[in-house]
Motif scaffolding. Structure first.
Motif, short mmCIF file in Angstrom:
data_model
loop_
_atom_site.label_atom_id
_atom_site.label_comp_id
_atom_site.label_asym_id
_atom_site.label_seq_id
_atom_site.Cartn_x
_atom_site.Cartn_y
_atom_site.Cartn_z
N SER A 120 0.66 -1.03 -0.15
CA SER A 120 0.12 -0.03 0.08
C SER A 120 0.84 1.14 0.18
O SER A 120 1.90 1.28 0.74
N PRO A 174 -7.06 2.38 -1.57
CA PRO A 174 -6.97 0.86 -1.78
C PRO A 174 -5.29 0.50 -1.97
O PRO A 174 -4.60 1.17 -2.56
N ASP A 199 -2.90 -6.76 -3.13
CA ASP A 199 -3.69 -7.38 -2.15
C ASP A 199 -3.95 -8.82 -2.11
O ASP A 199 -4.81 -9.31 -2.71
N ALA A 208 -3.97 -1.93 -11.64
CA ALA A 208 -4.29 -3.13 -11.41
C ALA A 208 -3.19 -3.68 -10.33
O ALA A 208 -3.31 -4.70 -9.49
N GLU A 212 -6.46 -8.01 -11.07
CA GLU A 212 -7.32 -6.81 -10.83
C GLU A 212 -7.19 -6.27 -9.24
O GLU A 212 -7.18 -7.31 -8.78
N ALA A 213 -7.29 -5.31 -9.15
CA ALA A 213 -7.25 -4.54 -7.74
C ALA A 213 -6.28 -5.29 -6.93
O ALA A 213 -6.43 -5.70 -5.72
#
Length: 557
Positions: free
Chosen positions: A344, A350, A354, A374, A544-545
């Motif tokens: 992070s 966000p 992750d 992403a 993604e993310a």
């Protein structure tokens, strides 16, 4: 809790103390030479006093004293010249040491440093330059201001106790006068350097973006903004100079008062029949008494400038060398494994990664695919040592990669970015940048593998053709091929590519992909790409993310 200003001042003082200890040998020489020159001046003043007394009919001084006084004058001039050269050498040593340390820290942080280019240039150039006077003039002047007057007072007291007392009182009053005129001087100097940094940074940033300013007709508005920044710098500079003038005025008033007191005290000796040697000696040493104090006052501005510059440099130089292990030898093949990695950049946003997990086997090409944001580039940043994960594990050949020094991680890889930077140099020099010790044959082989020779042979001087700053004179595809040639020349076991075919026309893209396939052959490659041709490069892992979506898909033929 300490205020930010107090914390900044404490860090600046710690930096100055640390550098002073490191350069103590360089600054000690001008101090010793200055003391030697002062001793010679005292001895010369005594001989001159005896000669003047002889002219008034007292004592038997003659040609030997005159010859000795002349020899001492020459010796004093030589010592003063040597002191000046020693001061210049101390300043040069300080600049070189600080600039090397600051530049090394900037290289260590690399793209992770979000400071503007102009601000970083101001740190390495302007702020380091402002530290020169602290070591070249201020430290010797401060030492001589304490030892020099004491030496003169001792000599005058030996000749006449009353005159020595007058000089001692003047020496006590001088720090009081400096304190009264110097209140708030450090804050004024810091604000001056902050204004200088803003002006320098803004000017450099606008110069880099000059075509954009002209395109949007903003050149006049930016000229006005630069003028306002220059006016702010002038205002702060005048405040600092005001302090310097006040301290100089206080010193001159004190010097005139001491001369008047000594002249009043010795009026009877100079006008009567007693031996005036002691009186003349006391009067002749007044300039020698105040010379170190004048040097101290003149160098006070250097101290203020250094304090402001150190406050800006301290955060950059506060941290020591980055800890970590060194590679015993370069592994021929690598296996990269990410296990539940989390990263992070900002707690308010966000996470970039992750819980990402994947494995790139030795000799395999893994394409990280996904939308912008992403986490593809974050993976490359971690592998290059420009970011450290908050949690999880990154292993290379089964060993913890984060235990290595960041520079060692970069030794393992060859990187080609989306917008490769070319320097103002020849094509050959830009390619050799990846491995300076490479032979001409190796450079040409790398250029041939990346298809650089396809367009270089049509240039006036081939690979020796000069390229403008930022690759001016080359197309985007040609610049990309030069960057690929660097990767071929580096010959590292790990290849990291960030959108290598972005913004290329179909023909150039096909040629670059062919070069990429040759580059990745036999090497572990991780490619961040959203190009439609990504499936031709290797296995595709959709993310993604900051998380992997499913399992990697095999490359398509």
């Amino acid at each position: 809790m300490d205020s930010p200003s107090a914390t900044r001042d404490g860090a600046a003082r710690a930096l100055l103390r640390r550098e002073s200890r490191a350069l103590r040998r360089q600054v000690l020489l001008p101090i010793l030479l200055g003391l030697g020159a002062l001793v010679v001046a005292i001895a010369g003043a005594w001989l001159v006093a005896r000669l003047l007394a002889a002219l008034l009919g007292h004592g038997g001084a003659g040609w030997p004293e005159l010859a000795a006084a002349a020899a001492l004058a020459l010796l004093g001039a030589g010592l003063a010249l040597a002191q000046e050269r020693a001061q210049l050498a101390a300043g040069e040593a300080a600049r070189a040491r600080l600039r090397d340390a600051a530049f090394a820290r900037l290289l260590e942080t690399g793209p992770a440093d979000q400071t503007g280019v102009g601000d970083r240039a101001s740190l390495v150039v302007d702020r380091v330059e402002a530290m020169d006077g602290y070591f070249a003039r201020w430290i010797p002047a401060a030492a001589l201001a304490m030892a020099g007057p004491a030496l003169v007072v001792a000599a005058v007291t030996w000749a006449d106790v009353g005159s020595g007392v007058v000089l001692a009182i003047a020496g006590v009053l001088y720090p009081v006068a400096m304190a009264l005129t110097g209140i708030g001087a450090a804050q004024a100097s810091r604000r001056q350097f902050e204004a200088l940094g803003r002006l320098s940074g803004r000017f450099l940033d606008r110069m880099r973006g000059l075509p954009t300013l002209v395109l949007f007709n903003r050149q006049e508005g930016e000229a006005v903004a630069l003028g306002e920044a220059a006016t702010e710098l002038r205002r702060h500079t005048m405040k600092v100079l005001r302090v310097a003038f006040l301290s100089g005025t206080a010193l001159e008033l004190l010097s005139a008062g001491v001369l008047a007191c000594l002249a009043w005290r010795h009026r009877a000796l100079l006008g009567g029949g007693a031996d005036p040697t002691a009186a003349l000696f006391s009067l002749l040493l007044v300039p020698a008494f105040f010379a170190p104090l004048r040097g101290f006052a003149a160098a006070y501005q250097d101290r203020l400038s250094a304090a402001g510059a150190a406050a800006a440099l301290a955060p950059l130089l506060a941290e020591g060398p980055v800890p970590g292990l060194l590679l015993e030898e370069m592994p021929p093949r690598v296996v990269v494994t990410f296990t539940d990695l989390r990263l992070s950049y900002d707690p308010a946003r966000p996470p970039a990664l992750d819980g990402l997990s994947f494995r790139a086997s030795a000799g395999e090409t893994l394409v990280l695919a996904g939308p912008s944001g992403a986490g593809k580039s974050s993976v490359l940043r971690i592998l290059m040592g420009f970011a450290r994960p908050d949690a999880g594990r990154v292993s290379i050949n089964g060993q913890d990669a984060m235990a290595l020094q960041p520079a060692e991680l970069r030794r393992l890889s060859a990187y080609v970015g989306q917008h490769p930077h070319l320097f103002r140099a020849t094509l050959r020099e830009n390619i050799r940048f990846a491995r300076p010790e490479a032979t001409p044959e190796q450079v040409e082989a790398a250029a041939r593998a990346a298809h650089v020779l396809d367009f270089a042979e049509g240039l006036p001087q081939g690979l020796d053709t000069l390229v403008g700053e930022g690759g001016w004179g080359l197309s985007g595809g040609q610049a990309q091929r030069v960057a690929l040639a660097r990767a071929f020349l580096r010959d590292a076991p790990l290849v990291l590519l960030d959108e290598p075919t972005a913004h290329l026309d179909p023909g150039t893209e096909s040629q670059v992909i062919e070069s990429l396939q040759r580059l990745c052959l036999g090497r572990t490659a991780i490619i961040a790409s959203h190009s439609g041709a990504r499936a031709r490069l290797g296995r595709v892992l959709e993310i993604e993310a900051g998380r992997a979506l499913g399992t990697p898909r095999a490359a398509q033929g």
